[in-house]
Design an enzyme around this catalytic site. Sequence first.
Site, PDB file in Angstrom:
ATOM      1  N   LYS A 100     -13.531   1.249   7.953  1.00 17.58           N
ATOM      2  CA  LYS A 100     -12.624   0.415   7.148  1.00 17.58           C
ATOM      3  C   LYS A 100     -12.787  -1.070   7.487  1.00 17.58           C
ATOM      4  O   LYS A 100     -12.900  -1.937   6.608  1.00 17.58           O
ATOM      5  CB  LYS A 100     -11.180   0.873   7.376  1.00 17.58           C
ATOM      6  CG  LYS A 100     -10.130  -0.097   6.908  1.00 17.58           C
ATOM      7  CD  LYS A 100     -10.093  -0.237   5.402  1.00 17.58           C
ATOM      8  CE  LYS A 100      -9.434  -1.528   4.993  1.00 17.58           C
ATOM      9  NZ  LYS A 100      -8.534  -1.454   3.902  1.00 17.58           N
ATOM     10  N   ASP A 154      11.648   3.017   4.376  1.00 17.26           N
ATOM     11  CA  ASP A 154      11.375   1.656   4.841  1.00 17.26           C
ATOM     12  C   ASP A 154      12.612   1.155   5.560  1.00 17.26           C
ATOM     13  O   ASP A 154      13.734   1.470   5.161  1.00 17.26           O
ATOM     14  CB  ASP A 154      11.048   0.744   3.652  1.00 17.26           C
ATOM     15  CG  ASP A 154      10.297  -0.502   4.090  1.00 17.26           C
ATOM     16  OD1 ASP A 154       9.106  -0.630   3.737  1.00 17.26           O
ATOM     17  OD2 ASP A 154      10.894  -1.344   4.802  1.00 17.26           O
ATOM     18  N   CYS A 197      -5.919  -8.808   4.235  1.00 15.09           N
ATOM     19  CA  CYS A 197      -6.934  -7.833   4.653  1.00 15.09           C
ATOM     20  C   CYS A 197      -8.206  -8.515   5.108  1.00 15.09           C
ATOM     21  O   CYS A 197      -8.567  -8.482   6.272  1.00 15.09           O
ATOM     22  CB  CYS A 197      -7.234  -6.905   3.481  1.00 15.09           C
ATOM     23  SG  CYS A 197      -5.740  -6.307   2.712  1.00 15.09           S
ATOM     24  N   THR A 227      -0.339  -4.361  10.090  1.00 14.27           N
ATOM     25  CA  THR A 227      -1.050  -4.444  11.376  1.00 14.27           C
ATOM     26  C   THR A 227      -1.607  -5.857  11.519  1.00 14.27           C
ATOM     27  O   THR A 227      -2.775  -6.110  11.239  1.00 14.27           O
ATOM     28  CB  THR A 227      -2.206  -3.414  11.450  1.00 14.27           C
ATOM     29  OG1 THR A 227      -2.905  -3.413  10.199  1.00 14.27           O
ATOM     30  CG2 THR A 227      -1.710  -2.037  11.744  1.00 14.27           C
ATOM     31  N   ILE A 276       0.836  -1.205   0.000  1.00 11.60           N
ATOM     32  CA  ILE A 276       0.000   0.000   0.000  1.00 11.60           C
ATOM     33  C   ILE A 276       0.871   1.256   0.000  1.00 11.60           C
ATOM     34  O   ILE A 276       0.642   2.186  -0.770  1.00 11.60           O
ATOM     35  CB  ILE A 276      -0.928   0.020   1.241  1.00 11.60           C
ATOM     36  CG1 ILE A 276      -1.805  -1.244   1.274  1.00 11.60           C
ATOM     37  CG2 ILE A 276      -1.767   1.293   1.279  1.00 11.60           C
ATOM     38  CD1 ILE A 276      -2.727  -1.443   0.097  1.00 11.60           C
TER      39      ILE A 276
HETATM   40  N1  SAJ Z   1     -12.724 -14.225  -2.990  1.00  9.84           N
HETATM   41  C1  SAJ Z   1     -13.613 -15.285  -3.164  1.00  9.84           C
HETATM   42  N2  SAJ Z   1     -14.809 -15.048  -3.785  1.00  9.84           N
HETATM   43  C2  SAJ Z   1     -15.148 -13.813  -4.237  1.00  9.84           C
HETATM   44  C3  SAJ Z   1     -14.249 -12.736  -4.047  1.00  9.84           C
HETATM   45  C4  SAJ Z   1     -13.039 -12.974  -3.419  1.00  9.84           C
HETATM   46  O1  SAJ Z   1     -13.347 -16.424  -2.772  1.00  9.84           O
HETATM   47  O2  SAJ Z   1     -16.236 -13.691  -4.810  1.00  9.84           O
HETATM   48  C5  SAJ Z   1     -11.419 -14.453  -2.304  1.00  9.84           C
HETATM   49  C6  SAJ Z   1     -10.204 -14.110  -3.167  1.00  9.84           C
HETATM   50  O3  SAJ Z   1      -9.850 -15.174  -3.987  1.00  9.84           O
HETATM   51  C7  SAJ Z   1      -9.163 -13.804  -2.111  1.00  9.84           C
HETATM   52  C8  SAJ Z   1      -9.970 -13.174  -0.977  1.00  9.84           C
HETATM   53  O4  SAJ Z   1     -11.317 -13.546  -1.217  1.00  9.84           O
HETATM   54  O5  SAJ Z   1      -8.551 -14.987  -1.620  1.00  9.84           O
HETATM   55  C9  SAJ Z   1      -9.875 -11.667  -0.878  1.00  9.84           C
HETATM   56  O6  SAJ Z   1      -9.792 -11.088  -2.185  1.00  9.84           O
HETATM   57  P1  SAJ Z   1     -10.540  -9.757  -2.632  1.00  9.84           P
HETATM   58  O7  SAJ Z   1     -10.209  -9.553  -4.042  1.00  9.84           O
HETATM   59  O8  SAJ Z   1     -11.975  -9.825  -2.273  1.00  9.84           O
HETATM   60  O9  SAJ Z   1      -9.956  -8.630  -1.683  1.00  9.84           O
HETATM   61  P2  SAJ Z   1      -8.466  -8.173  -1.238  1.00  9.84           P
HETATM   62  O10 SAJ Z   1      -8.163  -8.832   0.072  1.00  9.84           O
HETATM   63  O11 SAJ Z   1      -7.487  -8.345  -2.334  1.00  9.84           O
HETATM   64  O12 SAJ Z   1      -8.706  -6.597  -0.997  1.00  9.84           O
HETATM   65  C10 SAJ Z   1      -9.660  -6.172  -0.023  1.00  9.84           C
HETATM   66  C11 SAJ Z   1     -10.594  -5.114  -0.639  1.00  9.84           C
HETATM   67  N3  SAJ Z   1     -11.730  -4.866   0.244  1.00  9.84           N
HETATM   68  C12 SAJ Z   1     -13.005  -4.901  -0.221  1.00  9.84           C
HETATM   69  O13 SAJ Z   1     -13.295  -5.164  -1.359  1.00  9.84           O
HETATM   70  C13 SAJ Z   1     -14.064  -4.551   0.758  1.00  9.84           C
HETATM   71  C14 SAJ Z   1      -9.816  -3.820  -0.904  1.00  9.84           C
HETATM   72  O14 SAJ Z   1     -10.690  -2.798  -1.336  1.00  9.84           O
HETATM   73  C15 SAJ Z   1      -9.094  -3.360   0.386  1.00  9.84           C
HETATM   74  O15 SAJ Z   1      -8.335  -2.190   0.162  1.00  9.84           O
HETATM   75  C16 SAJ Z   1      -8.161  -4.474   0.807  1.00  9.84           C
HETATM   76  O16 SAJ Z   1      -8.958  -5.633   1.096  1.00  9.84           O
HETATM   77  C17 SAJ Z   1      -7.398  -4.010   2.041  1.00  9.84           C
HETATM   78  O17 SAJ Z   1      -6.191  -3.718   1.895  1.00  9.84           O
HETATM   79  O18 SAJ Z   1      -7.985  -3.855   3.109  1.00  9.84           O
END
Ligand code: SAJ
Length: 407
Positions: free
Chosen positions: A201, A29, A255, A80, A10
């Site tokens: 958040k 860093d 996250c 965190t 980030i």
């Molecule tokens: N996943 C599923 N099914 C889905 C969607 C995702 O199994 O339909 C899985 C993905 O394969 C992955 C996990 O969930 O393993 C998380 O992936 P993601 O693409 O949903 O999210 P992250 O963790 O890459 O990013 C999230 C985002 N939060 C939300 O969409 C609410 C992003 O906007 C945040 O900035 C990020 O967390 C963060 O840094 O907090």
Amino acid sequence: MVNVIGLGYIGLPTALMMAAHGVKVIGTDYNKELVSTLNAGRTTFKEEGLDELFEKAVELGITFSTEYQITDTYIVSVPTPYDEESKKIDAKYVESAVSTILEICPKGAVIVIESTVSPGTLDKYVRPLMIRKGFIIGQDIHLVHAPERIIPGNMVYELLNNNRTIGADDKEIGERIKKLYASFCNGDIVVTDIRTAEMTKVVENTFRDINIAYANELAKICRSDNMDVYEIIRIANKHPRVNILQPGPGVGGHCISVDPWFLVGDYPGLANIILAARKINDSMPEFVLERIYEIMKEKHMTDIGRVGFYGLTYKEDVDDMRESPTLQMLESMEKHLCGNLVKIYDPFITNDVVPNQLHNLDEFLNSVDLVVLMVGHSEIRQNMDKLEGKIVLDTRNICDMEGVYRL
Ligand code: SAJ
């Protein structure tokens, strides 16, 4: 000048984005190797559009250092984690960054915490540090929380376009930091108080975790009664107010698989759906393993060494392996003494991180009979024909080959 502390997934894109829009930025860093890679002109992870952004930021004067700088604005973007046992946030990296800033910052400096934190963290861990050092908050030092929202895989676009939240004690300071983010962000920027920003958040990521858990639970229900969960979700989603997410092999990343625990840890007894969702999502790697053993039995396969996992990262087209479902499966298999037998391949992971890792798609496919598609990287989506003749367990619903097994 802005000093961005923490140049990870980030902090780096945020620092680059600000610099590319004319803000004077120094990125700091403690990892010397990371800083020297950046100073040598290379980015430290793969992300769409990051290299171009890096070039522009360097052209406009961004520099990288292991030293904290004396300046009026700091953005802290450090990990965190949560404590596995208590399920509460481990704020040690935030505390250490803030302490170091307090050693050198001038009077009136603003410290912006971008890292996701559990609600109340700034009150509990950051303010006391400031008070102990004799700072009067609101006069000698200002505190802001500006949680990031960008999604790995689409970070550059989302940095530019997502709405943002800024939490500040003092409206004027909030507006000042809003202006800083508005130098590149086209989205709405809401200014609120710190506690609300912290909670918002965590609530956002928890919302997604719960929704993924619903899809995963449906997958289990449908499997138990031989129904096609993907078809059911596809049709249900034609309802104007239904939008079910996709089942998968588990929720990885640093996250969504972490933040809901903050609420469980801080509000035990109240965070019930949240806890249930976490448990469902955490059970998915084991569910995939059960599917593998079922399929092996059905196909009279006895050699686990002929099973291959495609994908080590937590999701498609990123190189991040944190909390990856594949790693969780391997860990579980190790307990049964067979984790070091399966073949593994991921085009985004070029160094050896697990036993039996191969580095070429054809070689990988030639060495296995059962391919478990754990991650839907573009590479495999564009090479589905190479799966002809293989037994395929598709945990992502990306392969429409006849006879493919799904969750
Ligand atoms: N996943 C599923 N099914 C889905 C969607 C995702 O199994 O339909 C899985 C993905 O394969 C992955 C996990 O969930 O393993 C998380 O992936 P993601 O693409 O949903 O999210 P992250 O963790 O890459 O990013 C999230 C985002 N939060 C939300 O969409 C609410 C992003 O906007 C945040 O900035 C990020 O967390 C963060 O840094 O907090």
